[in-house]
Design a protein around this motif. Structure first.
Motif, PDB file in Angstrom:
ATOM      1  N   LEU A   1       0.833  -1.205   0.000  1.00  0.00           N
ATOM      2  CA  LEU A   1       0.000   0.000   0.000  1.00  0.00           C
ATOM      3  C   LEU A   1       0.870   1.259   0.000  1.00  0.00           C
ATOM      4  O   LEU A   1       0.552   2.245  -0.682  1.00  0.00           O
ATOM      5  N   LEU A   2       1.953   1.226   0.756  1.00  0.00           N
ATOM      6  CA  LEU A   2       2.848   2.374   0.833  1.00  0.00           C
ATOM      7  C   LEU A   2       3.425   2.711  -0.540  1.00  0.00           C
ATOM      8  O   LEU A   2       3.525   3.889  -0.918  1.00  0.00           O
ATOM      9  N   THR A   3       3.814   1.694  -1.288  1.00  0.00           N
ATOM     10  CA  THR A   3       4.368   1.929  -2.621  1.00  0.00           C
ATOM     11  C   THR A   3       3.347   2.623  -3.516  1.00  0.00           C
ATOM     12  O   THR A   3       3.699   3.494  -4.323  1.00  0.00           O
ATOM     13  N   VAL A   4       2.068   2.264  -3.373  1.00  0.00           N
ATOM     14  CA  VAL A   4       1.014   2.927  -4.143  1.00  0.00           C
ATOM     15  C   VAL A   4       0.865   4.378  -3.692  1.00  0.00           C
ATOM     16  O   VAL A   4       0.685   5.289  -4.516  1.00  0.00           O
ATOM     17  N   CYS A   5       0.971   4.625  -2.392  1.00  0.00           N
ATOM     18  CA  CYS A   5       0.834   5.992  -1.872  1.00  0.00           C
ATOM     19  C   CYS A   5       1.901   6.926  -2.429  1.00  0.00           C
ATOM     20  O   CYS A   5       1.664   8.129  -2.588  1.00  0.00           O
ATOM     21  N   LEU A   6       3.080   6.393  -2.727  1.00  0.00           N
ATOM     22  CA  LEU A   6       4.162   7.215  -3.265  1.00  0.00           C
ATOM     23  C   LEU A   6       3.825   7.751  -4.655  1.00  0.00           C
ATOM     24  O   LEU A   6       4.453   8.701  -5.116  1.00  0.00           O
ATOM     25  N   LYS A   7       2.839   7.128  -5.324  1.00  0.00           N
ATOM     26  CA  LYS A   7       2.430   7.560  -6.665  1.00  0.00           C
ATOM     27  C   LYS A   7       1.177   8.433  -6.622  1.00  0.00           C
ATOM     28  O   LYS A   7       0.679   8.843  -7.672  1.00  0.00           O
ATOM     29  N   HIS A   8       0.678   8.713  -5.441  1.00  0.00           N
ATOM     30  CA  HIS A   8      -0.596   9.418  -5.305  1.00  0.00           C
ATOM     31  C   HIS A   8      -0.496  10.830  -5.881  1.00  0.00           C
ATOM     32  O   HIS A   8       0.495  11.533  -5.657  1.00  0.00           O
ATOM     33  N   PRO A   9      -1.514  11.269  -6.627  1.00  0.00           N
ATOM     34  CA  PRO A   9      -1.455  12.613  -7.212  1.00  0.00           C
ATOM     35  C   PRO A   9      -1.431  13.739  -6.184  1.00  0.00           C
ATOM     36  O   PRO A   9      -0.939  14.832  -6.480  1.00  0.00           O
ATOM     37  N   GLN A  10      -1.952  13.473  -4.982  1.00  0.00           N
ATOM     38  CA  GLN A  10      -2.017  14.516  -3.964  1.00  0.00           C
ATOM     39  C   GLN A  10      -0.684  14.602  -3.214  1.00  0.00           C
ATOM     40  O   GLN A  10      -0.231  13.642  -2.594  1.00  0.00           O
ATOM     41  N   ALA A  11      -0.050  15.782  -3.247  1.00  0.00           N
ATOM     42  CA  ALA A  11       1.262  15.960  -2.628  1.00  0.00           C
ATOM     43  C   ALA A  11       1.277  15.670  -1.122  1.00  0.00           C
ATOM     44  O   ALA A  11       2.235  15.077  -0.625  1.00  0.00           O
ATOM     45  N   PRO A  12       0.249  16.056  -0.334  1.00  0.00           N
ATOM     46  CA  PRO A  12       0.297  15.745   1.094  1.00  0.00           C
ATOM     47  C   PRO A  12       0.345  14.240   1.383  1.00  0.00           C
ATOM     48  O   PRO A  12       0.928  13.820   2.380  1.00  0.00           O
ATOM     49  N   VAL A  13      -0.274  13.449   0.505  1.00  0.00           N
ATOM     50  CA  VAL A  13      -0.214  11.994   0.681  1.00  0.00           C
ATOM     51  C   VAL A  13       1.219  11.505   0.458  1.00  0.00           C
ATOM     52  O   VAL A  13       1.751  10.717   1.240  1.00  0.00           O
ATOM     53  N   ARG A  14       1.845  11.985  -0.609  1.00  0.00           N
ATOM     54  CA  ARG A  14       3.237  11.599  -0.869  1.00  0.00           C
ATOM     55  C   ARG A  14       4.159  12.078   0.238  1.00  0.00           C
ATOM     56  O   ARG A  14       5.098  11.386   0.632  1.00  0.00           O
ATOM     57  N   GLN A  15       3.893  13.266   0.741  1.00  0.00           N
ATOM     58  CA  GLN A  15       4.712  13.800   1.844  1.00  0.00           C
ATOM     59  C   GLN A  15       4.702  12.846   3.040  1.00  0.00           C
ATOM     60  O   GLN A  15       5.750  12.493   3.582  1.00  0.00           O
ATOM     61  N   SER A  16       3.506  12.418   3.448  1.00  0.00           N
ATOM     62  CA  SER A  16       3.395  11.511   4.590  1.00  0.00           C
ATOM     63  C   SER A  16       3.950  10.132   4.264  1.00  0.00           C
ATOM     64  O   SER A  16       4.532   9.463   5.128  1.00  0.00           O
ATOM     65  N   ALA A  17       3.786   9.704   3.013  1.00  0.00           N
ATOM     66  CA  ALA A  17       4.288   8.387   2.613  1.00  0.00           C
ATOM     67  C   ALA A  17       5.814   8.344   2.655  1.00  0.00           C
ATOM     68  O   ALA A  17       6.406   7.360   3.115  1.00  0.00           O
ATOM     69  N   TYR A  18       6.477   9.396   2.181  1.00  0.00           N
ATOM     70  CA  TYR A  18       7.942   9.420   2.228  1.00  0.00           C
ATOM     71  C   TYR A  18       8.457   9.525   3.654  1.00  0.00           C
ATOM     72  O   TYR A  18       9.516   8.977   3.984  1.00  0.00           O
ATOM     73  N   ALA A  19       7.718  10.222   4.508  1.00  0.00           N
ATOM     74  CA  ALA A  19       8.098  10.249   5.923  1.00  0.00           C
ATOM     75  C   ALA A  19       8.035   8.845   6.512  1.00  0.00           C
ATOM     76  O   ALA A  19       8.923   8.434   7.276  1.00  0.00           O
ATOM     77  N   LEU A  20       7.000   8.088   6.132  1.00  0.00           N
ATOM     78  CA  LEU A  20       6.873   6.714   6.626  1.00  0.00           C
ATOM     79  C   LEU A  20       7.998   5.832   6.090  1.00  0.00           C
ATOM     80  O   LEU A  20       8.501   4.956   6.809  1.00  0.00           O
ATOM     81  N   VAL A  21       8.419   6.056   4.847  1.00  0.00           N
ATOM     82  CA  VAL A  21       9.550   5.300   4.304  1.00  0.00           C
ATOM     83  C   VAL A  21      10.786   5.508   5.183  1.00  0.00           C
ATOM     84  O   VAL A  21      11.478   4.552   5.557  1.00  0.00           O
ATOM     85  N   GLY A  22      11.078   6.766   5.527  1.00  0.00           N
ATOM     86  CA  GLY A  22      12.239   7.042   6.366  1.00  0.00           C
ATOM     87  C   GLY A  22      12.123   6.435   7.745  1.00  0.00           C
ATOM     88  O   GLY A  22      13.094   5.887   8.288  1.00  0.00           O
ATOM     89  N   ASP A  23      10.937   6.506   8.340  1.00  0.00           N
ATOM     90  CA  ASP A  23      10.738   5.926   9.672  1.00  0.00           C
ATOM     91  C   ASP A  23      10.861   4.401   9.639  1.00  0.00           C
ATOM     92  O   ASP A  23      11.435   3.793  10.552  1.00  0.00           O
ATOM     93  N   LEU A  24      10.331   3.782   8.595  1.00  0.00           N
ATOM     94  CA  LEU A  24      10.449   2.327   8.460  1.00  0.00           C
ATOM     95  C   LEU A  24      11.902   1.915   8.218  1.00  0.00           C
ATOM     96  O   LEU A  24      12.343   0.863   8.681  1.00  0.00           O
TER      97      LEU A  24
END
Length: 260
Positions: free
Chosen positions: A76-99
Motif C-alpha cells: 500500500l505504501l508503494t502505491v501511496c508514493l504515486k498518489h497525485p495529492q502531494a500531502p499523501v506523498r509527503q506523509s508516505a515518504y516520511a513513513l519510508v524514512g521511519d520504516l
C-alpha cells in the motif's frame, strides 16, 4: 508512550492499514469516474502519519503486525508514493524514512519499487505544494542508504541516479533552504556508504555542500553527513582543490571526522 503503547498497537495499526487501503480504493474509483466527488485525502494522510508514529515508538516490535497485514502495508505504501495529492506523498515518504530506521529488514524487499518513485520525486525546483514531499523524499533516502550499509551491491545501482538528482537540488539557487539541507545530508550519507561512487562528483558540490549545512544544528544526521563528506575528501583529495570552502566546517565537525 513508546513501548508502553504496545498493548494497543494491534487494533490501531489494523485500523490505519484499513483506512489506507479503503482510501486508495476510493481514489481509484474517482480516477476511473471523475464525475464522482474527489475523496477527502485527510483520512489517508492522518493514517500514514499515525503509522509513522507507531514506527517511531515501537520500532522492530511493529514488524509482526506489518508481516501479517492484509493487504500488506508496504504494498500500500508503494502505491501511496504515486498518489497525485502531494500531502499523501509527503506523509508516505516520511513513513519510508521511519520504516528504514525501525523496520528495515521488511522494507528492504520493497525498495526497488519505492526507489523508482523516490528518485522521480527529487526535483530541484518543485512546485510550492510539492516542496514538503520532495523534502521528505530527500531525507528518507539518506536513512535508507545508512541502513543498506557500506558498499552494498543492491543500493549501488541507485547511487548515480540519486546523485544526479541531489546535486542539482543542492546547486539550484531557487530551491528552498530546507531542500538544500536535506539534499546535502543525503549526499553526505550516501557518500559515507559509497565513497568510491560519490567522490568523483566532489568538485561539483563541495562548496555548496558546506554552505548548506554550515548553520544547521548538531545532531545525528549532521554528524553522519559530515563523516561522509570527510570520507569523500579522503577518497578524492583533489576534489576540493579548486573549491573555495566557505563557510568552512566547524571545529566540532572536523573533530567528528578525525575521530572516525
Amino acid at each position: 508512550m513508546g513501548q508502553a503503547f504496545l498493548p494497543y498497537a494491534s487494533p490501531v495499526f489494523e485500523r490505519c492499514n484499513n483506512i489506507v487501503h479503503n482510501s486508495l480504493l476510493q481514489y481509484q474509483r474517482y480516477q476511473q469516474n471523475p464525475e464522482l466527488d474527489e475523496p477527502d485525502k485527510s483520512f489517508l494522510v492522518v493514517a500514514l502519519d499515525l503509522l509513522s508514529g507507531l514506527t517511531q515508538g515501537l520500532g522492530p516490535q511493529l514488524e509482526p503486525l506489518i508481516q501479517i497485514s492484509q493487504p500488506n502495508l508496504l504494498n500500500l505504501l508503494t502505491v501511496c508514493l504515486k498518489h497525485p495529492q502531494a500531502p499523501v506523498r509527503q506523509s508516505a515518504y516520511a513513513l519510508v524514512g521511519d520504516l528504514a530506521m525501525g523496520c528495515f529488514s521488511l522494507l528492504r524487499g520493497h525498495m526497488p519499487g519505492i526507489m523508482a518513485e523516490l528518485i522521480l520525486q527529487l526535483d530541484p525546483e518543485p512546485k510550492l505544494e510539492f516542496i514538503s514531499a520532495s523534502n521528505n523524499a530527500a531525507w528518507s533516502v539518506g536513512e535508507v542508504a545508512l541502513r543498506y550499509g557500506r558498499d552494498d551491491h543492491e543500493f549501488q545501482q541507485w547511487v548515480n541516479p540519486l546523485i544526479a538528482r541531489l546535486i542539482p537540488i543542492l546547486l539550484h539557487p531557487k530551491a528552498p533552504r530546507s531542500l538544500h539541507e536535506n539534499a546535502a545530508v543525503s549526499i553526505g550519507r550516501i557518500g559515507l556508504m559509497h565513497p568510491a561512487l560519490v567522490a568523483p562528483h566532489l568538485p561539483e558540490f563541495a562548496q555548496a555542500w558546506c554552505q548548506a549545512l554550515y548553520e544547521i544544528r548538531d545532531n545525528e544526521e549532521k554528524d553522519s553527513a559530515f563523516r561522509g563528506f570527510c570520507t569523500l575528501v579522503q577518497t578524492n583529495p583533489a576534489g576540493i582543490s579548486k573549491a573555495c570552502i566557505y563557510p568552512p566546517p566547524t571545529l566540532p565537525d572536523i573533530d567528528h571526522c578525525s575521530l572516525q
